[in-house]
Structure formats: C-alpha cells, structure tokens
Design a protein around this motif. Structure first.
Motif, PDB file in Angstrom:
ATOM      1  N   VAL A 120      39.648  34.634  40.280  1.00 51.13           N
ATOM      2  CA  VAL A 120      38.995  33.598  41.083  1.00 51.13           C
ATOM      3  C   VAL A 120      39.158  33.894  42.564  1.00 51.13           C
ATOM      4  CG1 VAL A 120      38.952  31.136  41.633  1.00 51.13           C
ATOM      5  CG2 VAL A 120      39.262  31.866  39.272  1.00 51.13           C
ATOM      6  N   ALA A 121      40.361  34.300  42.950  1.00 53.63           N
ATOM      7  CA  ALA A 121      40.600  34.616  44.363  1.00 53.63           C
ATOM      8  C   ALA A 121      39.732  35.777  44.828  1.00 53.63           C
ATOM      9  CB  ALA A 121      42.078  34.944  44.576  1.00 53.63           C
ATOM     10  N   ALA A 122      39.493  36.743  43.939  1.00 51.90           N
ATOM     11  CA  ALA A 122      38.706  37.915  44.309  1.00 51.90           C
ATOM     12  C   ALA A 122      37.221  37.614  44.414  1.00 51.90           C
ATOM     13  CB  ALA A 122      38.931  39.033  43.285  1.00 51.90           C
ATOM     14  N   ALA A 124      35.610  34.125  44.411  1.00 53.42           N
ATOM     15  CA  ALA A 124      35.088  32.835  44.876  1.00 53.42           C
ATOM     16  C   ALA A 124      35.889  32.305  46.048  1.00 53.42           C
ATOM     17  CB  ALA A 124      35.112  31.818  43.731  1.00 53.42           C
ATOM     18  N   GLY A 125      35.188  31.555  46.887  1.00 54.84           N
ATOM     19  CA  GLY A 125      35.817  30.929  48.045  1.00 54.84           C
ATOM     20  C   GLY A 125      35.061  29.679  48.434  1.00 54.84           C
ATOM     21  N   PRO A 126      35.311  29.148  49.608  1.00 56.46           N
ATOM     22  CA  PRO A 126      34.623  27.933  50.053  1.00 56.46           C
ATOM     23  C   PRO A 126      33.105  28.104  49.997  1.00 56.46           C
ATOM     24  CG  PRO A 126      36.485  28.399  51.487  1.00 56.46           C
ATOM     25  CD  PRO A 126      36.350  29.586  50.586  1.00 56.46           C
ATOM     26  N   GLY A 127      32.447  27.101  49.429  1.00 56.99           N
ATOM     27  CA  GLY A 127      30.995  27.139  49.293  1.00 56.99           C
ATOM     28  C   GLY A 127      30.515  27.773  48.005  1.00 56.99           C
ATOM     29  N   ASP A 128      31.414  28.439  47.277  1.00 53.86           N
ATOM     30  CA  ASP A 128      31.047  29.073  46.010  1.00 53.86           C
ATOM     31  C   ASP A 128      31.345  28.127  44.850  1.00 53.86           C
ATOM     32  OD1 ASP A 128      30.388  31.386  47.408  1.00 53.86           O
ATOM     33  OD2 ASP A 128      32.416  32.208  47.216  1.00 53.86           O
ATOM     34  N   GLU A 129      30.781  28.456  43.688  1.00 54.50           N
ATOM     35  CA  GLU A 129      30.971  27.630  42.498  1.00 54.50           C
ATOM     36  C   GLU A 129      31.590  28.441  41.367  1.00 54.50           C
ATOM     37  OE1 GLU A 129      27.181  24.560  43.161  1.00 54.50           O
ATOM     38  OE2 GLU A 129      27.045  26.189  41.687  1.00 54.50           O
ATOM     39  N   ALA A 147      41.229  28.304  45.385  1.00 61.13           N
ATOM     40  CA  ALA A 147      40.420  29.281  46.118  1.00 61.13           C
ATOM     41  C   ALA A 147      39.456  28.618  47.087  1.00 61.13           C
ATOM     42  CB  ALA A 147      39.642  30.144  45.127  1.00 61.13           C
ATOM     43  N   GLY A 148      39.413  27.287  47.087  1.00 63.44           N
ATOM     44  CA  GLY A 148      38.473  26.577  47.942  1.00 63.44           C
ATOM     45  C   GLY A 148      37.083  26.479  47.367  1.00 63.44           C
ATOM     46  N   ALA A 149      36.921  26.891  46.117  1.00 65.02           N
ATOM     47  CA  ALA A 149      35.600  26.860  45.479  1.00 65.02           C
ATOM     48  C   ALA A 149      35.365  25.517  44.787  1.00 65.02           C
ATOM     49  CB  ALA A 149      35.475  28.005  44.476  1.00 65.02           C
ATOM     50  N   CYS A 269      44.130  41.813  44.812  1.00 67.47           N
ATOM     51  CA  CYS A 269      44.574  40.422  44.911  1.00 67.47           C
ATOM     52  C   CYS A 269      45.857  40.135  44.138  1.00 67.47           C
ATOM     53  CB  CYS A 269      43.475  39.485  44.387  1.00 67.47           C
ATOM     54  SG  CYS A 269      41.975  39.446  45.386  1.00 67.47           S
ATOM     55  N   SER A 270      46.323  41.103  43.352  1.00 70.11           N
ATOM     56  CA  SER A 270      47.456  40.853  42.475  1.00 70.11           C
ATOM     57  C   SER A 270      48.776  40.831  43.229  1.00 70.11           C
ATOM     58  CB  SER A 270      47.526  41.922  41.379  1.00 70.11           C
ATOM     59  OG  SER A 270      46.407  41.857  40.539  1.00 70.11           O
ATOM     60  N   VAL A 271      49.714  40.075  42.694  1.00 71.33           N
ATOM     61  CA  VAL A 271      51.073  40.062  43.220  1.00 71.33           C
ATOM     62  C   VAL A 271      51.740  41.383  42.846  1.00 71.33           C
ATOM     63  CG1 VAL A 271      53.323  38.930  43.098  1.00 71.33           C
ATOM     64  CG2 VAL A 271      51.210  37.566  43.023  1.00 71.33           C
ATOM     65  N   PRO A 272      52.320  42.108  43.809  1.00 72.27           N
ATOM     66  CA  PRO A 272      52.980  43.371  43.471  1.00 72.27           C
ATOM     67  C   PRO A 272      54.123  43.155  42.483  1.00 72.27           C
ATOM     68  CG  PRO A 272      52.675  43.165  45.848  1.00 72.27           C
ATOM     69  CD  PRO A 272      52.339  41.831  45.249  1.00 72.27           C
TER      70      PRO A 272
END
Length: 378
Positions: A120-122, A124-129, A147-149, A269-272
């Motif tokens: 999702v982070a990769a 989608a963001g604000p304004g996305d669905e 993610a702000g989506a 985007c992954s946590v190391p």
C-alpha cells in the motif's frame, strides 16, 4: 554548578511545567494526526485467560510446531546476537524452486500483513483509492488510512466477493484492489472463471493483490492458485504466509510473489532485516516437512467439514468455508453467542452485530463448540 534546591536552579518540575499546546493549561504534547483517535482499530483475538481456554479466535493452527521446526529454531538460539540474512537468501531460493518463480519475483516480510503495508505504501497515497470487499481482512482499511489513501469498500454478496461490483468500483484514482481468497472472515472463495473475468476488466495500471493467507486449506480445484494467474499478468501480486497452515504465527514470516517492478518497489519500502533468523530457519524447515504438514492440514479440513455439518444440522446457515475457520452471521445475537462460548471455555471472534468467526481447533474444542451452539439460548 547551580544548587538544585535553590529557587533559581531551573524549570519547575511538575505537571504544568514546560510549554503548553495553546489548548489547555497543561504541558504540550507532540502534534499527531487529528484523525488517529477516530481510526477503527485492528482487533486481534484476545489472549486466552488461562491454559484451560481454547482460543478459536485468531485462526491459529492448533498443532504445535513439528520437531524439525523446533530444532531449526533452537539452532539459532546461540546466535541471537547476530542479525539475520537481510535477503533471506536460502528461504527465497527454496520458495523459488518450489513455486517455479524467479527469485527476484519474491519478497519476504513480517507476515503477509507486513508485506501488505509495504504494498500500500508503495502504490497509494493521498488522493488515491484502495478498493476491497467488505467485510474482509480488517487490516485493509487501516493500511489505506496510514498511507493517506481512501478506502473504497464494496459489500459482499452472499458472504462472498461481488467481483462485478468490485470491478465497477475501480476508477482512475484506484491504485490497488485487494481480493482476499479465501475471504477472511467468511471463508468463501471465488472460482477461476469469475476471477479471470474480473482481472480482464481491471486496467493494467491498477495493482490487484490476491491475498492467499489460507491457500493451503483450499480443496476445490475451481478455486484458482493465484501464482498461476500472476505469471502473465504484470499487475497481479500474490500474498501468502507461514502463520496459518504452517503454524508459525509467533514468528511472523510471509511472502509476496509479483513481477520485478512491484517487488523492487516492495523492497524499497520494506523494513530492513524484517524477517528474523529464527523465522527464516523455521519457514525453511517447514517447507522441507511438506508431507507432515499436509497431513495436519487434511485433519483440519476434515474437522472443518465436521463442524460445518454439525452447525448446519442445528439450523445455522454456514457458508462453504475454504479456510481454517467458519463464519456464522448472527446479527444482534453475536455478542450473546460469544459470551456463551466463553462460558464454555472457548474464545471465538465476534464482529460487532454482524457475526462470529470460529477457528477450527482440536477435536475436543470443536466438540464443545458444537455442544454450545446446540444449547445456548437462541
């Protein structure tokens, strides 16, 4: 050095010390998103109060780990001061060979939900669905919000995904569509023909995530293997986990299968070092104990069918489940049923005034469930 006991030694300690936030007379607090307090919480199954309570609320495998898996974890105990392999190379290679997919099409993470968050982070963001059926896996709306989506929830039809309605909900703002197959919490599954028609309708720039956390419990040949569907569809990703059928819920390891453009974004985007060394070792040992695990899955599927038949014999409407749980839509009676189960030493998972999800447990626990379902005050 100033005298700490003098009146001029420094700021006065106490609850009113420090700057205020302009809203109260008390201390200021870090500024956080205002909508955090209104966000629906992910509600995991409660911890069992004692060892005599059977936990049928979290879709855990009731069997303990296999001896070979325990041995693999124990082999790591003397190396807990060391970081794990950041690429999970050995486990990735094993999965690559078993699934018949290139290694760079695989990404491991902290359970499939951890990978879902990164997807999702990769994308989608604000304004996305982010589009998904509802009710479905509780994490989807939370991760979209993070993610702000915007979440777009499409009602189930007969406890199953309405794929036509799901496709109709896709707009030029849609970035991800989730298809939970089998669906959590209803256990229903979509068949190959309808899923392929749906995929044909989704624009190629929209990522479709087929969440197969319960894939190992599927026996219907008409329920497709998502990995077969992903192969010639660059916009399809598949999620799987070692938490359910493999019984490694405490170790948190899952994986995604997708094309390189998606997996590259996932890795970014992954946590190391997200998958611990013991988790990698346990998952690898589990893959190498396939026959023993298949026997356990077969036992759970047989118990699922027995529980479903027993509930139907008592007049309950039980959707055909393809997972390791069953769903009862009880409406306003949901909480009363959950309380009756708790009184019998069983923890089930209520969902508001909708229904309960009941994980398949040991035969003894399942017997007590059927007895409770037959005699509670309906």
């Amino acid at each position: 050095m100033s005298d700490p006991n003098s009146a001029t030694a420094g700021p006065t300690a106490g609850p009113t010390a420090g700057p205020t936030d302009g809203l109260t007379d008390g201390p200021a607090f870090p500024r956080l998103r205002a909508d955090v307090s209104t966000l629906p919480r992910y509600v995991p199954g409660k911890a069992a109060a004692d060892e005599f309570v059977d936990k049928l609320s979290s879709n855990e495998n009731p069997y303990p780990p296999l001896p070979s898996v325990i041995g693999a974890v124990e082999s790591w105990l003397g190396r807990l001061n060391r970081y794990p392999d950041p690429s999970s190379a050995e486990l990735t290679a094993e999965l690559s060979a078993r699934l018949g997919v290139p290694a760079d099409h695989l990404v491991l993470g902290t359970g499939s939900v951890g990978i879902t968050q990164h997807l999702v982070a990769a994308a989608a963001g604000p304004g996305d669905e982010v589009v998904f059926a509802w009710r479905s896996f509780e994490a989807y709306p939370l991760l979209a919000w993070a993610a702000g989506a915007t979440s777009v929830q499409v009602p189930l039809r007969d406890e199953a995904h309405d794929l036509d309605a799901l496709a109709d909900a896709v707009t030029d703002r849609t970035r991800i569509v989730f298809v939970c197959n089998p669906n959590n919490p209803t256990g229903t599954a979509v068949r190959r023909a309808e899923l392929e028609r749906f995929l044909d309708r989704v624009p190629p720039e929209v990522l479709v995530v087929i969440d197969e956390a319960y894939r190992e419990f599927v026996g219907d040949e008409e329920v497709p293997d998502g990995i077969e569907l992903y192969r010639d569809r660059p916009n399809v990703a598949v999620l799987r986990t070692f938490s359910k059928a493999y019984g490694l819920a405490a170790l948190r390891v899952g994986y995604a299968v997708a094309h390189p453009r998606v997996t590259a974004a996932l890795r970014a985007c992954s946590v190391p070092l997200g998958v611990s060394g013991p988790a990698q070792a346990a998952a690898l040992a589990s893959l190498r104990a396939t026959e023993e695990l298949r026997e356990r899955v077969a036992d759970l599927v047989a118990e699922r069918e027995r529980v479903s038949a027993g509930l139907r014999a008592e007049g309950y409407e039980v959707p055909e489940s393809h997972a390791n749980f069953v769903w009862l839509r009880l409406g306003s009676r949901t909480a009363y049923f959950a309380d009756a189960c708790e009184a019998a030493g069983l923890m089930v998972r209520p969902f508001g005034d909708e229904g309960v999800r009941i994980t398949i447990g040991s035969p003894d626990a399942n017997d007590r469930l059927l007895k409770t379902a037959a005699h509670w005050d309906r």
